[in-house]
Design a protein around this motif. Structure first.
Motif, short mmCIF file in Angstrom:
data_model
loop_
_atom_site.label_atom_id
_atom_site.label_comp_id
_atom_site.label_asym_id
_atom_site.label_seq_id
_atom_site.Cartn_x
_atom_site.Cartn_y
_atom_site.Cartn_z
N ASP A 42 0.83 -1.22 0.00
CA ASP A 42 0.00 0.00 0.00
C ASP A 42 0.86 1.26 0.00
O ASP A 42 0.57 2.23 -0.71
CB ASP A 42 -0.92 0.00 1.24
CG ASP A 42 -2.16 0.85 1.04
OD1 ASP A 42 -2.22 1.62 0.06
OD2 ASP A 42 -3.07 0.78 1.88
N HIS B 56 -8.40 -2.17 7.98
CA HIS B 56 -7.35 -1.46 7.24
C HIS B 56 -7.69 0.02 7.30
O HIS B 56 -8.71 0.45 6.79
CB HIS B 56 -7.36 -1.97 5.79
CG HIS B 56 -6.40 -1.28 4.87
ND1 HIS B 56 -5.18 -1.81 4.54
CD2 HIS B 56 -6.48 -0.11 4.20
CE1 HIS B 56 -4.55 -1.00 3.70
NE2 HIS B 56 -5.32 0.05 3.47
N HIS C 202 -6.46 4.26 7.31
CA HIS C 202 -5.51 5.31 6.94
C HIS C 202 -5.57 6.41 7.99
O HIS C 202 -6.53 6.50 8.76
CB HIS C 202 -5.83 5.84 5.54
CG HIS C 202 -5.39 4.91 4.45
ND1 HIS C 202 -4.46 5.23 3.52
CD2 HIS C 202 -5.76 3.63 4.16
CE1 HIS C 202 -4.26 4.21 2.69
NE2 HIS C 202 -5.05 3.22 3.06
N ASN D 112 -1.20 4.91 5.41
CA ASN D 112 -1.78 4.02 6.41
C ASN D 112 -1.41 4.52 7.79
O ASN D 112 -0.51 5.35 7.94
CB ASN D 112 -1.22 2.60 6.24
CG ASN D 112 -1.61 2.00 4.91
OD1 ASN D 112 -0.82 1.97 3.98
ND2 ASN D 112 -2.83 1.56 4.81
ZN ZN Z 1 -4.95 1.46 1.93
#
Ligand code: ZN
Length: 312
Positions: A15, A211, A213, A253
């Motif tokens: 990512d 997940h 950010h 992230n």
């Molecule tokens: Zn991501």
């Protein structure tokens, strides 16, 4: 994994690196992955099987997977956009495959030019492909619920739609689904509601991960709420690499080092040695000197006399 309360899944090599234009040399990626695994990271998403023309940053994913598989005890994860990518992933021997589905169909059409029905067909094909692999070589298949907290094109993404897509991904043959704040829209209240709703629909075992950010600085607050709702795996990237161009100063992230410190300080076992983890950062800064690295703990260092709560 035994002896671990919360698993961090490092997604920086995928990512993070896909979000920046610089290309990290293959040797540096290998050194990064080795060092982070040696610091105790249980799972690393090492790349993505996408056409190299679309994402030259990740063109060496096959070689990186091969390297990562030599590291004992490390779970090697990859992202795939389609069946072709999944075929490459199966050949590579990766332990876990994630295929994202944008809950916002507008986002799905804009990004991968596919409707939900088309993506779900692809997921069914991938599940069948995995079933055809020898029993000891079958990767875990995760359906990633992208844009679950909102979409940069559609705006609000209804909770009912996320829940519906979670159910459909499981019905299409996924082993689990991951709730993903692709766009950095999540807030603690939203995390609580959505994690609860998805886990109620598919069962807690089938939705263990999130997940996030840190686009608006709410990353760790969102993690805390997710943990309270029973989430046991949290994605993060070293140095929060891959900052959002639309939000200057915002990391990509959530930052692995800050997350690992928070969990450790709370007495939650992650298997990670903080000193070793903080030392990994220099590998990335040396390989990508022009890229900004984020995180508070790496800047401040560990507090004087630091010991995890459980050991005091
Ligand atoms: Zn991501």
């Amino acid at each position: 994994m035994s002896g671990i309360d919360i698993e961090i899944s490092e997604v920086g090599p995928r990512d993070g690196l896909q979000s920046i234009s610089s290309i990290m040399p293959t040797a540096a990626k290998k050194a990064w992955i080795s060092a982070e695994a040696a610091a105790g990271m249980p799972e690393i998403e090492v790349g993505s099987f996408v056409p190299p023309k679309l994402m030259p940053q990740l063109a060496d994913t096959g070689e990186i997977v091969a390297h990562a598989l030599t590291i004992e005890g490390l779970r090697v994860a990859v992202l795939v956009p389609n069946k072709k990518g999944a075929e490459n992933a199966c050949v590579s021997g990766a332990h876990k495959i994630t295929i994202p589905l944008s809950v916002s169909e507008t986002h799905s059409l804009a990004n991968v030019r596919r409707t939900h029905a088309q993506v779900l067909n692809e997921v069914r094909d991938i599940a069948a492909l995995i079933k055809d692999q020898p029993a000891d070589k079958r990767p875990t298949l995760e359906g990633g619920l992208s844009t679950a907290f909102g979409c940069t094109l559609e705006g609000v993404v209804p909770q009912a739609k996320v829940v519906e897509m979670a159910e459909k991904l499981m019905a299409a043959g996924c082993d689990e689904v991951g709730i993903s704040d692709t766009t950095g829209f999540a807030t603690p209240t939203h995390v609580r509601q959505l994690v609860r709703a998805v886990r109620a629909e598919v069962g807690p075992q089938a939705a263990p991960s999130i997940h996030l950010h840190n686009t608006r600085g709410l990353g760790l607050a969102n993690v805390l709420v997710a943990l309270e709702e029973g989430i046991t795996t949290v994605d993060a990237s070293l140095g929060g690499i891959g900052g959002c161009p639309a939000a200057p100063g915002a990391s990509g992230n959530i930052v692995t080092e800050d997350l690992a410190f928070m969990l450790d300080a709370m007495g939650l076992k992650t298997g990670i040695d903080l000193e070793k983890l903080l030392a990994v950062r220099s590998i990335v800064t040396q390989a990508l000197p022009q890229e900004e690295m984020y995180g508070f703990t790496p800047e401040a260092g560990l507090p004087l006399g630091y010991a995890p709560l459980a050991q005091r």
